[in-house]
Design a protein around this motif. Structure first.
Motif, short mmCIF file in Angstrom:
data_model
loop_
_atom_site.label_atom_id
_atom_site.label_comp_id
_atom_site.label_asym_id
_atom_site.label_seq_id
_atom_site.Cartn_x
_atom_site.Cartn_y
_atom_site.Cartn_z
N ASN A 175 0.92 -1.20 -0.06
CA ASN A 175 -0.07 0.20 0.16
C ASN A 175 0.87 1.20 0.04
O ASN A 175 0.69 2.14 0.73
N ARG A 176 1.74 1.27 -0.83
CA ARG A 176 2.82 2.41 -0.83
C ARG A 176 2.31 3.46 -1.94
O ARG A 176 1.84 3.09 -3.09
N ARG A 177 2.29 4.62 -1.66
CA ARG A 177 1.90 5.65 -2.67
C ARG A 177 2.56 5.44 -3.94
O ARG A 177 3.98 5.56 -4.01
N PRO A 178 1.90 5.32 -4.84
CA PRO A 178 2.77 4.88 -6.30
C PRO A 178 3.79 5.89 -6.65
O PRO A 178 4.77 5.53 -7.26
N ALA A 179 3.66 7.38 -6.25
CA ALA A 179 4.54 8.37 -6.57
C ALA A 179 6.03 8.00 -5.84
O ALA A 179 6.86 8.51 -6.32
N LEU A 180 5.85 7.05 -4.82
CA LEU A 180 7.06 7.01 -4.01
C LEU A 180 7.73 5.41 -4.37
O LEU A 180 8.72 5.29 -3.60
N LEU A 181 7.44 4.63 -5.18
CA LEU A 181 7.51 3.58 -5.56
C LEU A 181 8.96 3.83 -6.29
O LEU A 181 9.07 4.47 -7.18
N PRO A 182 9.95 2.97 -5.93
CA PRO A 182 11.30 2.77 -6.79
C PRO A 182 11.09 2.33 -8.16
O PRO A 182 10.04 1.74 -8.47
N GLU A 183 11.82 2.80 -9.07
CA GLU A 183 11.84 2.23 -10.33
C GLU A 183 11.62 0.76 -10.42
O GLU A 183 10.59 0.57 -11.31
N ASN A 184 12.37 -0.12 -9.93
CA ASN A 184 12.03 -1.35 -9.97
C ASN A 184 11.59 -2.08 -8.70
O ASN A 184 12.44 -2.29 -7.90
N THR A 185 10.27 -2.43 -8.64
CA THR A 185 9.74 -2.90 -7.50
C THR A 185 8.58 -3.60 -7.70
O THR A 185 8.00 -3.51 -8.61
N LEU A 186 8.23 -4.53 -6.74
CA LEU A 186 7.20 -5.27 -6.62
C LEU A 186 6.34 -4.83 -5.42
O LEU A 186 6.86 -4.93 -4.21
N ALA A 187 5.04 -4.26 -5.54
CA ALA A 187 4.25 -3.78 -4.54
C ALA A 187 3.04 -4.58 -4.38
O ALA A 187 2.34 -5.05 -5.50
N ALA A 188 2.27 -4.81 -3.26
CA ALA A 188 0.76 -5.30 -3.03
C ALA A 188 0.08 -4.02 -2.67
O ALA A 188 0.31 -3.28 -1.76
N TYR A 189 -1.34 -3.92 -3.13
CA TYR A 189 -2.43 -3.36 -2.81
C TYR A 189 -3.38 -4.12 -2.21
O TYR A 189 -3.90 -4.99 -2.98
N THR A 190 -4.13 -3.59 -1.30
CA THR A 190 -5.28 -4.45 -0.74
C THR A 190 -6.45 -3.44 -0.77
O THR A 190 -6.55 -2.02 -0.98
N PRO A 191 -7.61 -3.97 -0.48
CA PRO A 191 -9.02 -3.10 -0.68
C PRO A 191 -9.05 -1.79 0.36
O PRO A 191 -9.56 -0.87 0.12
N GLY A 192 -8.12 -1.96 1.57
CA GLY A 192 -8.04 -0.88 2.44
C GLY A 192 -7.47 0.38 1.97
O GLY A 192 -7.52 1.30 2.26
N TRP A 193 -6.69 0.05 0.76
CA TRP A 193 -6.00 1.11 0.20
C TRP A 193 -7.01 2.20 -0.58
O TRP A 193 -6.88 3.36 -0.48
N GLY A 194 -7.77 1.50 -1.35
CA GLY A 194 -8.90 2.37 -2.28
C GLY A 194 -9.36 1.70 -3.06
O GLY A 194 -9.56 0.26 -3.09
N LEU A 195 -10.13 2.09 -4.20
CA LEU A 195 -10.94 1.60 -5.29
C LEU A 195 -10.03 1.03 -6.18
O LEU A 195 -10.44 0.15 -6.90
N THR A 196 -8.84 1.74 -6.33
CA THR A 196 -7.87 1.38 -7.21
C THR A 196 -6.41 1.65 -6.98
O THR A 196 -6.21 1.96 -6.03
N THR A 197 -5.53 0.79 -7.58
CA THR A 197 -4.00 0.98 -6.99
C THR A 197 -3.54 2.38 -7.20
O THR A 197 -2.84 3.10 -6.42
N GLY A 198 -4.14 3.14 -8.03
CA GLY A 198 -3.67 4.67 -8.17
C GLY A 198 -2.16 4.47 -9.07
O GLY A 198 -1.53 5.67 -9.29
#
Length: 339
Positions: A175-198
């Motif tokens: 649930n990391r804010r997409p703008a803060l994701l490093p260039e090469n990364t794998l992240a998970a997003y859960t429903p508590g994050w929002g309606l979409t990953t963003g």
């Protein structure tokens, strides 16, 4: 000011996203004038204090033996990935409705930044909603059996994605804010994050359903792959109600796309360095452990800047063997409260 929320559950909710946690409230009771005291629910009292300064303090005192009450995080817009802050009353209105438990009280909870940034490790209903990050700060852990702990800090240990063939991929963020994701990364997003990953960048998005929530610290959940999106189609992927989205960009995108197919059962684990966080039903991070073991805990404040230590409005939590306190101290109002 804008914020998020935190809650007392079956009959009580507390609000989270502005400020701070503390143990062991010990005011000078002789100097304080009680200007209001009323019972708001069985075992729950609301008290207003006025002290020299002037200082005005607003207190919710909860009998810890009342097992029908609990704590829960609430959010502006009802989601972690909020686009704006809301006042406490607005957030409470989102949660104080059927089929949700009744909300008895709400207060600020954690420091916040630019929406949707909330500072520090956060969990609710046993599920991690905000990953821990540096610098680690004091974090409150609460469990449904009534256990309360304050830990000096919770740090991330990353996680894993277990593919159907047993191979493991490193999970970098949750649930990391997409703008803060490093260039090469794998992240998970859960429903508590929002309606979409963003997310906005091309990559790989794997959509899971039938996820065995809650996603606790260092406890694997599993889900069934229902779709795989690649390239530009991976951006801003919708989040299923009981699902999860794995999103990879840069060099992490291809291994994820090549390792899954619809129908696979995939495992997801995200870990912290705090063993107690595994069983906590709520976690919220603040700053400044004010009183510990009956003494002023001044050493805990030495590394904080003056902006933390100034006489600003503050929200904090305290407890003893019988009572849990939620306290708001007013501020920045000349002739009315501390300046």
């Amino acid at each position: 000011p804008p914020r998020a929320t935190h809650k007392l559950s079956p009959a009580a909710r507390l609000r989270a996203a502005l400020l701070l946690l503390v143990v062991g409230l010990a005011p000078d009771r002789a100097a304080a004038e009680v200007t209001c005291r009323r019972t708001v629910a069985p075992g729950v009292e609301y008290i207003e204090h006025t002290l020299p300064g002037p200082i005005r303090a607003f207190v919710i005192a909860v009998d810890r033996s009342r097992t029908e009450y609990g704590l829960r995080i609430g959010w502006p817009e009802g989601r972690r990935h909020a686009t704006r802050w809301e006042r406490t009353s607005e957030i409470v209105a989102r949660y104080d409705r059927v089929p949700e438990p009744d909300v008895i009280a709400a207060v600020n909870g954690s420091f916040f930044g630019t929406p949707p940034d909330v500072i520090g490790f956060t969990a609710s209903d046993g599920e991690i909603l905000v990953e821990p990050h540096e610098p680690a700060r004091e974090t409150l852990l609460w469990s449904r059996d009534g256990t309360l702990r304050l830990v000096a800090g919770v740090r991330p240990r990353g996680g894993t994605v277990r593919l159907a063939d047993g191979r493991m991929l490193a999970l970098d963020h949750l649930n990391r804010r997409p703008a803060l994701l490093p260039e090469n990364t794998l992240a998970a997003y859960t429903p508590g994050w929002g309606l979409t990953t963003g997310t906005t960048q091309p990559g790989t998005a794997v959509i899971l359903d039938q996820v065995t929530y809650p996603l606790r610290s260092d406890v694997e959940v599993t889900g069934r792959v229902v779709a795989v999106r690649t390239g530009a189609a991976a951006a801003d992927t919708p989040l299923p109600a009981r699902g999860l989205v794995l999103y990879a960009q840069g060099t992490a995108a291809a291994p994820l796309a090549e390792g899954v197919r619809p129908g696979d059962r995939v495992g997801v684990r995200y870990a912290t360095d705090c063993e107690a966080a595994t069983t906590a039903d709520l976690a919220i991070t603040g700053a400044g452990w004010i009183v510990h073991a009956g003494r002023a805990n001044e050493a805990a404040w030495e590394h904080y800047p003056e902006s933390f230590r100034g006489r600003h409005p503050r929200t904090f939590i305290a407890w003893n063997g019988g009572t849990l306190y939620f306290v708001v101290v007013d501020g920045r109002q000349p002739a009315h409260s501390a300046e």
